[in-house]
Write a protein that holds these residues in place. Structure first.
Motif, mmCIF file in Angstrom:
data_model
loop_
_atom_site.group_PDB
_atom_site.id
_atom_site.type_symbol
_atom_site.label_atom_id
_atom_site.label_comp_id
_atom_site.label_asym_id
_atom_site.label_seq_id
_atom_site.Cartn_x
_atom_site.Cartn_y
_atom_site.Cartn_z
ATOM 1 N N ALA A 1 0.754 -0.935 -0.086
ATOM 2 C CA ALA A 1 0.012 -0.335 -0.260
ATOM 3 C C ALA A 1 0.785 1.283 0.240
ATOM 4 N N ALA A 2 1.868 0.808 0.093
ATOM 5 C CA ALA A 2 2.894 2.143 0.020
ATOM 6 C C ALA A 2 2.968 2.772 -1.149
ATOM 7 N N LYS A 3 2.834 2.409 -2.423
ATOM 8 C CA LYS A 3 3.003 3.190 -3.739
ATOM 9 C C LYS A 3 4.449 2.820 -3.970
ATOM 10 N N SER A 4 5.053 1.723 -3.571
ATOM 11 C CA SER A 4 6.304 2.137 -4.254
ATOM 12 C C SER A 4 6.414 1.026 -5.162
ATOM 13 N N PRO A 5 6.472 1.351 -6.353
ATOM 14 C CA PRO A 5 6.822 0.166 -8.042
ATOM 15 C C PRO A 5 7.887 -0.299 -7.404
ATOM 16 N N ALA A 6 8.704 0.498 -6.699
ATOM 17 C CA ALA A 6 10.845 -0.063 -6.667
ATOM 18 C C ALA A 6 10.488 -1.497 -5.400
ATOM 19 N N GLY A 7 9.765 -1.118 -4.648
ATOM 20 C CA GLY A 7 9.764 -1.645 -2.863
ATOM 21 C C GLY A 7 8.847 -2.408 -2.870
ATOM 22 N N ALA A 8 7.522 -2.852 -4.251
ATOM 23 C CA ALA A 8 6.169 -3.733 -4.609
ATOM 24 C C ALA A 8 7.329 -4.901 -5.271
ATOM 25 N N GLU A 9 8.410 -4.453 -5.843
ATOM 26 C CA GLU A 9 9.174 -5.539 -7.371
ATOM 27 C C GLU A 9 9.921 -6.511 -6.365
ATOM 28 N N LEU A 10 11.091 -5.603 -5.335
ATOM 29 C CA LEU A 10 11.886 -5.746 -3.937
ATOM 30 C C LEU A 10 11.116 -7.065 -3.374
ATOM 31 N N LEU A 11 9.817 -6.826 -2.944
ATOM 32 C CA LEU A 11 9.339 -7.385 -1.461
ATOM 33 C C LEU A 11 8.726 -9.392 -2.222
ATOM 34 N N LEU A 12 8.514 -8.948 -3.780
ATOM 35 C CA LEU A 12 7.967 -10.033 -4.719
ATOM 36 C C LEU A 12 9.320 -11.040 -4.634
ATOM 37 N N ARG A 13 10.496 -10.054 -5.182
ATOM 38 C CA ARG A 13 11.386 -11.117 -5.851
ATOM 39 C C ARG A 13 11.991 -11.957 -4.658
ATOM 40 N N GLN A 14 11.792 -10.936 -2.924
ATOM 41 C CA GLN A 14 12.327 -12.192 -2.365
ATOM 42 C C GLN A 14 11.318 -13.009 -1.485
ATOM 43 N N TRP A 15 10.382 -12.315 -1.231
ATOM 44 C CA TRP A 15 9.374 -13.707 -1.443
ATOM 45 C C TRP A 15 9.430 -14.877 -2.580
ATOM 46 N N ILE A 16 8.877 -14.311 -3.547
ATOM 47 C CA ILE A 16 9.098 -15.713 -4.201
ATOM 48 C C ILE A 16 10.493 -16.381 -4.275
ATOM 49 N N GLY A 17 11.603 -15.179 -4.087
ATOM 50 C CA GLY A 17 13.177 -16.594 -4.045
ATOM 51 C C GLY A 17 13.073 -17.348 -3.043
ATOM 52 N N ALA A 18 12.654 -16.641 -1.803
ATOM 53 C CA ALA A 18 12.753 -17.304 -0.319
ATOM 54 C C ALA A 18 11.692 -18.450 -0.158
ATOM 55 N N MET A 19 11.144 -19.059 -1.281
ATOM 56 C CA MET A 19 9.989 -20.264 -0.931
ATOM 57 C C MET A 19 10.507 -21.199 -2.459
ATOM 58 N N ALA A 20 10.571 -20.195 -3.183
ATOM 59 C CA ALA A 20 10.666 -21.409 -4.499
ATOM 60 C C ALA A 20 12.204 -21.921 -4.465
ATOM 61 N N ARG A 21 13.321 -21.195 -3.595
ATOM 62 C CA ARG A 21 14.978 -21.412 -4.055
ATOM 63 C C ARG A 21 15.229 -22.527 -3.008
ATOM 64 N N ARG A 22 14.160 -22.463 -1.923
ATOM 65 C CA ARG A 22 14.554 -23.349 -0.451
ATOM 66 C C ARG A 22 14.255 -24.981 -0.739
ATOM 67 N N TYR A 23 12.695 -25.166 -2.155
ATOM 68 C CA TYR A 23 12.617 -26.204 -2.630
ATOM 69 C C TYR A 23 13.026 -26.627 -3.612
ATOM 70 N N ALA A 24 13.686 -25.535 -4.128
ATOM 71 C CA ALA A 24 14.272 -26.368 -5.722
ATOM 72 C C ALA A 24 14.669 -27.486 -5.977
ATOM 73 N N GLY A 25 13.998 -28.302 -6.919
ATOM 74 C CA GLY A 25 14.367 -29.209 -6.968
ATOM 75 C C GLY A 25 13.845 -30.144 -6.455
ATOM 76 N N THR A 26 12.369 -30.355 -5.994
ATOM 77 C CA THR A 26 11.652 -30.349 -5.061
ATOM 78 C C THR A 26 10.159 -30.895 -5.564
ATOM 79 N N ILE A 27 9.909 -29.605 -5.879
ATOM 80 C CA ILE A 27 8.690 -29.655 -6.799
ATOM 81 C C ILE A 27 8.577 -29.417 -8.163
ATOM 82 N N GLU A 28 7.388 -30.120 -8.465
ATOM 83 C CA GLU A 28 7.426 -30.324 -9.599
ATOM 84 C C GLU A 28 6.512 -28.900 -10.446
ATOM 85 N N ALA A 29 5.503 -28.600 -10.053
ATOM 86 C CA ALA A 29 5.052 -27.335 -10.389
ATOM 87 C C ALA A 29 4.769 -26.370 -9.030
#
Length: 392
Positions: free
Chosen positions: A139-167
């Motif tokens: 809600a802070a209306k910072s596109p750069a900040g929102a993109e960083l949040l999205l990148r770090q959230w997806i990176g944290a979750m998807a990298r942890r389980y990389a190689g174990t998740i089919e889809a």
């Protein structure tokens, strides 16, 4: 002060910033063990599905999973693929800024690997299941900040389980033509913060984090017949065409299949919809199957027949399509169905819904038998399905 076990919680590196997920997410190593021998029994749903190149599975409710050995035994015997129902969602995995809790997800992954089962990931981007701190950041209306949040959230979750998740369900329920946008996208905090490009970004970020996982768009309300569902199908196909035209790395489309006894099923229109998606080169998954029995009689035998018949007609249609790879129900055990907790889905007579393959005593129901027959009688598309699985 006692520090949490690093196998339970992964501390996010970097100083605190506006989004509280600054820096790279460094998960403590958490071995999930080697893939074991398949646990499913020769007379179960997975055995029938696998003979046609399919996988059958269930969502895993972590509280039941932890507390009830009978539930775990059914999941091991009947299922070849599992998905977490809630513990990989943003609000559960990151309820507070700066710390990710992987405990429930880790338990599920270890169980699946030990039983030789595939895994789906659910879900990275959704307008619900957002922790309050992330909602405030968006809600802070910072596109750069929102993109960083999205990148770090997806990176944290998807990298942890990389190689174990089919889809991965990269994006979930992103469409709502009723919201009035020309592109049909749902008005969400992600859309408000990043614009429509957030969908493309999410798929690209997931592929950066786990290139071997298939990227899935998971969507609801596209299975049965109503004017508003026709509108949704048109918008889905248009959106898929746009994603592919832009080179977005989407591999699969997920059909939730929360079937409604209150709506008809037009098998011809559904078959046409599936073929249009398959014609784009995409695989299809049935991701959250259950049957809302509100319109069926109170009598248990009559109600179970109605549930089984609707599910069988749906599965007969979708399993004709060679692009369909997986069929997952949203749990296997009637007492756990989310339908009883939803005010909009409760039966008028107050009786609990009988939406899933196993009853309160873990007995196989007519729905189980209908699903088993549907798998058994489905066309053999093993070769086509193997090609689609290898495509990612």
């Amino acid at each position: 002060m006692t520090m949490p076990d690093p196998s339970r919680r992964a501390i996010l590196a970097g100083g605190a910033g506006a989004l509280a997920l600054t820096g790279a997410a460094r998960a403590a190593p958490s071995p999930f063990g080697p893939s074991g021998a398949p646990s499913w029994g020769p007379d179960g749903l997975q055995a029938a599905a696998s003979a046609k190149g399919l996988a059958y599975g269930t969502a895993v409710p972590i509280t039941r999973f932890r507390s009830d050995p009978r539930w775990r035994a059914v999941a091991a015997r009947e299922c070849g693929i599992l998905v977490c129902d809630n513990v990989m969602k943003f609000d559960v995995a990151a309820p507070h800024p700066g710390v990710l809790d992987f405990s429930g997800a880790d338990e599920t992954v270890r169980f699946a690997r030990g039983n030789g089962q595939r895994l789906r990931g659910h879900c990275l981007v959704w307008h619900e299941a957002l922790p309050a701190w992330a909602q405030a950041a968006l809600a802070a209306k910072s596109p750069a900040g929102a993109e960083l949040l999205l990148r770090q959230w997806i990176g944290a979750m998807a990298r942890r389980y990389a190689g174990t998740i089919e889809a991965w369900d990269v994006v979930n329920e992103i469409l709502s033509p009723a919201d009035g946008r020309p592109d049909g996208l749902r008005a969400t905090p992600w859309l408000a913060a990043l614009g429509p490009g957030y969908v493309d970004l999410a798929f690209r970020m997931m592929k950066e984090a786990d290139p071997a996982a298939a990227g899935t768009w998971n969507e609801n309300d596209c299975e049965q017949q109503a004017d508003w569902i026709d509108e949704r199908r048109v918008a889905i196909l248009k959106t898929l065409e746009g994603l592919l035209r832009r080179g977005v790395p989407i591999d699969r489309f997920g059909i939730q299949a929360h079937l409604l006894s209150t709506l008809p099923l037009d098998q011809t229109r559904l078959r046409r919809f599936l073929r249009e998606i398959a014609g784009m080169g995409l695989a299809i998954e049935i991701t959250e199957l259950d049957v809302d029995d509100r319109a069926f009689p109170a009598d248990i035998a009559a109600r179970d027949r109605g549930v089984a018949d609707l599910a069988r007609r749906f599965l007969d249609t979708v399993l004709d399509e060679a692009a369909v790879l997986n069929v997952l129900s949203w749990d296997v055990y009637d007492p756990d169905t989310w339908l009883n907790a939803s005010p909009a889905r409760r039966r008028p007579d107050g009786m609990p819904q009988r939406a899933l393959p196993f009853d309160v005593e873990y007995r196989r129901k007519p729905l189980w038998r209908a699903m088993h027959r549907a798998f058994r009688d489905a066309p053999d598309h093993r070769a086509a399905r193997a090609r689609l699985r290898a495509k990612v």
